[in-house]
Design an enzyme around this catalytic site. Structure first.
Site, short mmCIF file in Angstrom:
data_model
loop_
_atom_site.label_atom_id
_atom_site.label_comp_id
_atom_site.label_asym_id
_atom_site.label_seq_id
_atom_site.Cartn_x
_atom_site.Cartn_y
_atom_site.Cartn_z
N TYR A 1 0.84 -1.20 0.00
CA TYR A 1 0.00 0.00 0.00
C TYR A 1 0.88 1.26 0.00
CZ TYR A 1 -2.75 3.82 1.92
OH TYR A 1 -3.31 5.04 2.15
N PHE B 1 -2.05 11.16 7.76
CA PHE B 1 -1.82 10.26 8.87
C PHE B 1 -3.17 9.56 9.12
CE2 PHE B 1 2.63 10.76 10.23
CZ PHE B 1 3.01 11.55 9.15
#
Ligand code: UDP
Length: 322
Positions: free
Chosen positions: A141, A169
Protein backbone atom coordinates in the site's frame (compact mmCIF):
# COMPACT_ATOMS: atom_id res chain seq x y z
CA UNK A 1 -13.73 26.02 -9.37
CA UNK A 2 -14.92 23.05 -11.38
CA UNK A 3 -13.48 20.06 -9.54
CA UNK A 4 -13.39 16.39 -10.57
CA UNK A 5 -13.20 14.17 -7.49
CA UNK A 6 -12.27 10.51 -7.86
CA UNK A 7 -13.34 8.36 -4.92
CA UNK A 8 -15.82 10.99 -3.81
CA UNK A 9 -18.18 8.29 -2.49
CA UNK A 10 -15.61 7.00 0.00
CA UNK A 11 -15.07 8.05 3.59
CA UNK A 12 -12.53 10.85 3.07
CA UNK A 13 -13.72 11.80 -0.41
CA UNK A 14 -17.37 12.21 0.58
CA UNK A 15 -16.59 14.62 3.40
CA UNK A 16 -14.16 16.63 1.26
CA UNK A 17 -16.88 16.85 -1.41
CA UNK A 18 -19.32 18.15 1.19
CA UNK A 19 -16.82 20.83 2.25
CA UNK A 20 -16.01 21.78 -1.37
CA UNK A 21 -19.72 22.24 -2.04
CA UNK A 22 -20.13 24.31 1.13
CA UNK A 23 -17.36 26.53 -0.26
CA UNK A 24 -19.43 26.85 -3.49
CA UNK A 25 -17.22 24.83 -5.81
CA UNK A 26 -18.81 22.85 -8.62
CA UNK A 27 -18.14 19.16 -7.95
CA UNK A 28 -18.18 16.03 -10.12
CA UNK A 29 -17.76 12.77 -8.25
CA UNK A 30 -16.26 9.85 -10.21
CA UNK A 31 -16.43 6.57 -8.28
CA UNK A 32 -16.85 2.88 -9.12
CA UNK A 33 -18.60 2.23 -5.76
CA UNK A 34 -16.27 -0.70 -5.03
CA UNK A 35 -15.52 0.78 -1.62
CA UNK A 36 -17.71 3.88 -1.62
CA UNK A 37 -21.43 4.35 -1.16
CA UNK A 38 -23.87 6.16 -3.43
CA UNK A 39 -25.66 7.53 -0.32
CA UNK A 40 -22.44 9.20 0.77
CA UNK A 41 -22.44 11.49 -2.26
CA UNK A 42 -23.88 14.91 -1.51
CA UNK A 43 -26.89 15.60 -3.73
CA UNK A 44 -25.40 18.96 -4.76
CA UNK A 45 -22.61 17.09 -6.61
CA UNK A 46 -22.94 15.43 -10.02
CA UNK A 47 -22.29 11.69 -9.68
CA UNK A 48 -20.60 9.65 -12.42
CA UNK A 49 -20.32 5.92 -11.81
CA UNK A 50 -17.11 4.87 -13.50
CA UNK A 51 -13.87 3.01 -13.09
CA UNK A 52 -10.43 4.54 -13.58
CA UNK A 53 -9.46 1.31 -15.34
CA UNK A 54 -11.97 2.13 -18.11
CA UNK A 55 -9.78 4.53 -20.06
CA UNK A 56 -12.25 5.33 -22.84
CA UNK A 57 -15.02 6.24 -20.40
CA UNK A 58 -12.70 8.24 -18.15
CA UNK A 59 -11.12 10.18 -21.02
CA UNK A 60 -14.47 11.04 -22.54
CA UNK A 61 -15.94 12.12 -19.18
CA UNK A 62 -13.00 14.43 -18.51
CA UNK A 63 -12.87 15.73 -22.05
CA UNK A 64 -16.55 16.66 -21.77
CA UNK A 65 -16.33 18.24 -18.32
CA UNK A 66 -12.95 19.96 -18.66
CA UNK A 67 -12.44 20.42 -14.90
CA UNK A 68 -9.90 22.94 -13.62
CA UNK A 69 -8.79 20.74 -10.74
CA UNK A 70 -8.75 17.05 -9.88
CA UNK A 71 -8.75 15.59 -6.38
CA UNK A 72 -7.71 11.95 -6.47
CA UNK A 73 -9.01 9.94 -3.52
CA UNK A 74 -9.89 6.72 -5.35
CA UNK A 75 -7.55 4.00 -4.14
CA UNK A 76 -7.34 0.80 -2.15
CA UNK A 77 -6.10 1.61 1.32
CA UNK A 78 -6.10 -1.45 3.55
CA UNK A 79 -2.59 -2.27 4.72
CA UNK A 80 -3.24 -5.93 5.71
CA UNK A 81 -5.02 -6.60 2.40
CA UNK A 82 -2.06 -5.13 0.49
CA UNK A 83 0.17 -7.68 2.24
CA UNK A 84 -1.84 -10.55 0.74
CA UNK A 85 -2.91 -9.05 -2.60
CA UNK A 86 -0.21 -6.63 -3.79
CA UNK A 87 -1.32 -6.81 -7.45
CA UNK A 88 -4.63 -5.15 -6.56
CA UNK A 89 -2.73 -2.22 -5.01
CA UNK A 90 -0.27 -1.69 -7.85
CA UNK A 91 -2.98 -2.07 -10.51
CA UNK A 92 -5.44 0.32 -8.94
CA UNK A 93 -3.29 2.80 -7.05
CA UNK A 94 -0.56 3.04 -9.68
CA UNK A 95 -1.86 1.81 -13.05
CA UNK A 96 -5.32 3.35 -12.85
CA UNK A 97 -3.81 6.51 -11.36
CA UNK A 98 -1.65 6.88 -14.47
CA UNK A 99 -4.83 6.67 -16.61
CA UNK A 100 -6.17 9.58 -14.62
CA UNK A 101 -2.99 11.62 -15.10
CA UNK A 102 -3.08 11.06 -18.85
CA UNK A 103 -6.72 12.13 -18.92
CA UNK A 104 -5.76 15.26 -16.93
CA UNK A 105 -3.11 16.18 -19.48
CA UNK A 106 -5.46 15.53 -22.39
CA UNK A 107 -8.30 17.61 -20.95
CA UNK A 108 -6.12 20.50 -19.78
CA UNK A 109 -6.46 20.13 -15.99
CA UNK A 110 -4.20 22.62 -14.25
CA UNK A 111 -4.22 21.41 -10.64
CA UNK A 112 -4.02 17.95 -9.06
CA UNK A 113 -4.44 17.14 -5.37
CA UNK A 114 -3.32 13.64 -4.41
CA UNK A 115 -4.29 11.59 -1.34
CA UNK A 116 -0.96 10.21 -0.25
CA UNK A 117 -0.09 8.59 3.06
CA UNK A 118 2.44 8.45 5.86
CA UNK A 119 2.79 4.75 4.99
CA UNK A 120 5.37 5.85 2.38
CA UNK A 121 7.87 6.34 5.22
CA UNK A 122 7.85 2.73 6.43
CA UNK A 123 9.56 2.44 9.81
CA UNK A 124 10.94 5.94 10.37
CA UNK A 125 13.74 6.31 12.88
CA UNK A 126 12.96 9.96 13.55
CA UNK A 127 9.64 11.11 15.01
CA UNK A 128 7.88 13.45 14.32
CA UNK A 129 8.06 12.81 10.60
CA UNK A 130 9.24 15.60 8.37
CA UNK A 131 8.52 15.61 4.66
CA UNK A 132 12.14 14.97 3.70
CA UNK A 133 12.78 11.83 5.80
CA UNK A 134 13.79 8.66 3.90
CA UNK A 135 10.92 6.84 2.28
CA UNK A 136 11.10 3.07 2.66
CA UNK A 137 7.58 1.61 2.70
CA UNK A 138 7.09 -1.72 4.45
CA UNK A 139 3.87 -2.68 2.70
CA UNK A 140 2.60 -2.63 -0.91
CA UNK A 141 0.00 0.00 0.00
CA UNK A 142 2.70 2.49 1.04
CA UNK A 143 4.87 1.51 -1.92
CA UNK A 144 2.02 2.09 -4.39
CA UNK A 145 1.42 5.59 -3.01
CA UNK A 146 5.12 6.43 -3.11
CA UNK A 147 5.32 5.24 -6.72
CA UNK A 148 2.43 7.48 -7.62
CA UNK A 149 4.06 10.48 -5.90
CA UNK A 150 7.13 9.91 -8.09
CA UNK A 151 5.04 9.55 -11.24
CA UNK A 152 3.25 12.77 -10.35
CA UNK A 153 6.59 14.53 -10.01
CA UNK A 154 7.48 13.52 -13.58
CA UNK A 155 4.09 14.62 -14.90
CA UNK A 156 4.69 17.91 -13.12
CA UNK A 157 8.07 18.33 -14.81
CA UNK A 158 7.12 17.12 -18.27
CA UNK A 159 3.50 18.23 -18.62
CA UNK A 160 3.56 21.18 -16.21
CA UNK A 161 0.74 19.66 -14.18
CA UNK A 162 0.75 21.47 -10.83
CA UNK A 163 0.20 19.06 -7.93
CA UNK A 164 -0.05 18.89 -4.17
CA UNK A 165 0.51 15.59 -2.33
CA UNK A 166 -1.16 15.42 1.06
CA UNK A 167 0.28 12.57 3.09
CA UNK A 168 -2.48 11.64 5.47
CA UNK A 169 -1.82 10.26 8.87
CA UNK A 170 -4.84 8.52 10.52
CA UNK A 171 -8.06 10.12 9.32
CA UNK A 172 -10.84 9.75 11.89
CA UNK A 173 -14.15 11.29 12.99
CA UNK A 174 -17.16 12.35 10.96
CA UNK A 175 -19.09 15.37 9.72
CA UNK A 176 -22.73 15.85 10.73
CA UNK A 177 -23.91 13.94 7.66
CA UNK A 178 -21.14 11.62 6.54
CA UNK A 179 -18.89 9.15 8.30
CA UNK A 180 -16.73 6.06 8.05
CA UNK A 181 -18.23 2.87 6.65
CA UNK A 182 -15.97 0.33 5.01
CA UNK A 183 -17.27 -3.01 3.73
CA UNK A 184 -14.41 -4.64 5.53
CA UNK A 185 -13.58 -2.58 8.63
CA UNK A 186 -9.95 -2.79 9.68
CA UNK A 187 -9.53 0.64 11.29
CA UNK A 188 -9.19 1.07 15.00
CA UNK A 189 -11.73 3.76 15.90
CA UNK A 190 -14.75 2.35 13.98
CA UNK A 191 -13.99 -1.11 15.36
CA UNK A 192 -13.79 0.20 18.91
CA UNK A 193 -17.12 2.02 18.44
CA UNK A 194 -18.72 -1.15 17.07
CA UNK A 195 -17.92 -2.77 20.41
CA UNK A 196 -19.50 0.17 22.24
CA UNK A 197 -22.59 -0.28 20.04
CA UNK A 198 -22.64 -4.00 20.99
CA UNK A 199 -22.16 -4.97 17.34
CA UNK A 200 -18.93 -6.77 18.27
CA UNK A 201 -18.07 -8.48 21.55
CA UNK A 202 -14.56 -7.08 21.93
CA UNK A 203 -11.83 -5.16 20.17
CA UNK A 204 -8.76 -7.05 19.03
CA UNK A 205 -5.53 -5.41 20.15
CA UNK A 206 -2.84 -6.12 17.55
CA UNK A 207 0.51 -6.25 19.29
CA UNK A 208 1.39 -5.34 22.86
CA UNK A 209 5.18 -5.69 22.55
CA UNK A 210 6.07 -2.67 20.43
CA UNK A 211 8.90 -0.40 21.62
CA UNK A 212 6.44 2.24 22.90
CA UNK A 213 5.43 3.31 26.41
CA UNK A 214 2.52 0.88 26.76
CA UNK A 215 3.67 -1.59 24.08
CA UNK A 216 0.95 -0.66 21.55
CA UNK A 217 1.34 1.28 18.29
CA UNK A 218 1.23 5.05 18.26
CA UNK A 219 -0.62 6.92 15.53
CA UNK A 220 -1.48 10.54 14.73
CA UNK A 221 -5.29 10.83 14.43
CA UNK A 222 -6.50 13.78 12.38
CA UNK A 223 -10.12 14.90 12.29
CA UNK A 224 -11.68 14.41 8.89
CA UNK A 225 -12.90 18.04 8.79
CA UNK A 226 -9.35 19.29 9.42
CA UNK A 227 -8.18 16.98 6.68
CA UNK A 228 -10.86 18.35 4.33
CA UNK A 229 -9.75 21.88 5.20
CA UNK A 230 -6.23 21.07 3.99
CA UNK A 231 -7.69 20.15 0.58
CA UNK A 232 -9.35 23.56 0.29
CA UNK A 233 -6.06 25.24 1.10
CA UNK A 234 -4.20 22.99 -1.36
CA UNK A 235 -6.35 24.44 -4.16
CA UNK A 236 -4.78 27.84 -3.48
CA UNK A 237 -1.21 26.50 -3.46
CA UNK A 238 0.73 28.20 -6.25
CA UNK A 239 3.50 25.65 -6.74
CA UNK A 240 3.80 21.85 -6.71
CA UNK A 241 4.55 20.60 -3.23
CA UNK A 242 4.21 17.73 -0.72
CA UNK A 243 2.91 17.99 2.84
CA UNK A 244 2.62 15.68 5.80
CA UNK A 245 -0.90 16.03 7.10
CA UNK A 246 -1.38 15.03 10.73
CA UNK A 247 -2.14 16.88 13.95
CA UNK A 248 1.36 16.31 15.32
CA UNK A 249 0.10 14.47 18.41
CA UNK A 250 0.43 10.70 18.88
CA UNK A 251 -1.87 8.34 20.78
CA UNK A 252 -1.29 4.67 21.46
CA UNK A 253 -3.94 2.07 20.65
CA UNK A 254 -4.62 1.67 24.39
CA UNK A 255 -5.01 5.44 24.81
CA UNK A 256 -7.54 5.50 21.97
CA UNK A 257 -9.52 2.68 23.57
CA UNK A 258 -9.43 4.48 26.93
CA UNK A 259 -10.64 7.73 25.33
CA UNK A 260 -13.45 5.79 23.63
CA UNK A 261 -14.50 4.34 27.00
CA UNK A 262 -14.79 7.88 28.35
CA UNK A 263 -16.71 9.23 25.36
CA UNK A 264 -19.14 6.31 25.04
CA UNK A 265 -19.50 5.32 28.69
CA UNK A 266 -19.11 1.66 27.66
CA UNK A 267 -16.43 -0.67 29.00
CA UNK A 268 -14.81 -1.80 25.78
CA UNK A 269 -13.41 -5.31 26.31
CA UNK A 270 -10.08 -6.01 24.67
CA UNK A 271 -8.56 -9.29 23.49
CA UNK A 272 -4.79 -9.28 22.96
CA UNK A 273 -3.61 -10.57 19.58
CA UNK A 274 -0.21 -10.87 17.88
CA UNK A 275 1.17 -7.97 15.82
CA UNK A 276 -0.58 -7.27 12.53
CA UNK A 277 1.84 -7.61 9.55
CA UNK A 278 2.92 -4.29 8.02
CA UNK A 279 2.27 -2.08 11.08
CA UNK A 280 5.08 0.34 12.03
CA UNK A 281 5.32 1.06 15.80
CA UNK A 282 5.03 4.83 15.67
CA UNK A 283 3.82 7.37 13.10
CA UNK A 284 3.41 11.00 14.12
CA UNK A 285 3.52 13.97 11.74
CA UNK A 286 5.67 17.03 11.92
CA UNK A 287 2.99 19.44 10.72
CA UNK A 288 5.13 22.60 10.65
CA UNK A 289 5.39 22.79 6.87
CA UNK A 290 1.68 22.59 6.09
CA UNK A 291 0.90 25.07 8.87
CA UNK A 292 3.49 27.50 7.53
CA UNK A 293 3.06 27.16 3.76
CA UNK A 294 -0.70 26.55 3.49
CA UNK A 295 -1.72 28.23 6.76
CA UNK A 296 -3.45 25.02 7.89
CA UNK A 297 -4.51 24.86 11.54
CA UNK A 298 -6.33 21.85 13.03
CA UNK A 299 -9.58 22.72 14.81
CA UNK A 300 -10.18 19.36 16.49
CA UNK A 301 -6.77 18.46 17.83
CA UNK A 302 -8.06 16.29 20.64
CA UNK A 303 -8.66 12.54 20.53
CA UNK A 304 -11.87 12.69 22.58
CA UNK A 305 -13.40 15.32 20.27
CA UNK A 306 -12.46 13.18 17.27
CA UNK A 307 -13.93 10.02 18.78
CA UNK A 308 -17.05 11.89 19.86
CA UNK A 309 -17.81 13.01 16.31
CA UNK A 310 -17.29 9.44 15.04
CA UNK A 311 -19.49 8.14 17.88
CA UNK A 312 -22.32 10.56 17.07
CA UNK A 313 -22.30 9.40 13.46
CA UNK A 314 -22.01 5.68 14.28
CA UNK A 315 -24.85 5.87 16.77
CA UNK A 316 -27.08 7.56 14.20
CA UNK A 317 -25.96 5.04 11.51
CA UNK A 318 -25.27 1.74 13.31
CA UNK A 319 -25.33 -0.06 9.94
CA UNK A 320 -23.36 2.64 8.16
CA UNK A 321 -24.85 3.42 4.75
CA UNK A 322 -26.53 0.00 4.50
N1 UDP B 1 -5.60 -1.83 15.52
C1 UDP B 1 -5.97 -2.70 16.52
N2 UDP B 1 -7.21 -3.28 16.45
C2 UDP B 1 -8.09 -3.05 15.41
C3 UDP B 1 -7.68 -2.16 14.40
C4 UDP B 1 -6.43 -1.58 14.47
O1 UDP B 1 -5.22 -2.94 17.47
O2 UDP B 1 -9.19 -3.62 15.40
C5 UDP B 1 -4.28 -1.16 15.58
C6 UDP B 1 -3.41 -1.41 14.37
O3 UDP B 1 -2.67 -2.61 14.52
C7 UDP B 1 -2.54 -0.15 14.37
C8 UDP B 1 -3.47 0.93 14.92
O4 UDP B 1 -4.51 0.23 15.61
O5 UDP B 1 -1.48 -0.31 15.27
C9 UDP B 1 -4.09 1.80 13.85
O6 UDP B 1 -4.61 0.93 12.86
P1 UDP B 1 -5.60 1.42 11.71
O7 UDP B 1 -5.95 0.22 10.89
O8 UDP B 1 -6.74 2.19 12.32
O9 UDP B 1 -4.74 2.47 10.88
P2 UDP B 1 -3.34 2.32 10.10
O10 UDP B 1 -2.35 3.08 10.96
O11 UDP B 1 -3.00 0.88 9.94
O12 UDP B 1 -3.59 3.00 8.80
Amino acid sequence: MKIFVTGGAGYIGSICVEELLNARHQVYVFDNLSEGHRQAVDSRATFIEGDLGDRAFLFSAMEQLRPEAVMHFAANAIVPESMTNPAKYFRNNVGNGVNLLEACVQSGVSKFVFSSTCAIFGMPDKIPLREDLPKEPINPYGESKLMFEKILEWFGKIHKLQYVCLRYFNAAGASQRYGEHHWQETHLIPNVLKVALRLKPHVELFGTDYPTKDGTCIRDYIHILDLAQAHMLALNCEQSDVFNLGSGTGYSVLQVIEAARKVTGHDIPVVKKPRRPGDPPKLVADSKKIRKVLGWEPRYDDIEAIIESAWNWQRAHPNGYR
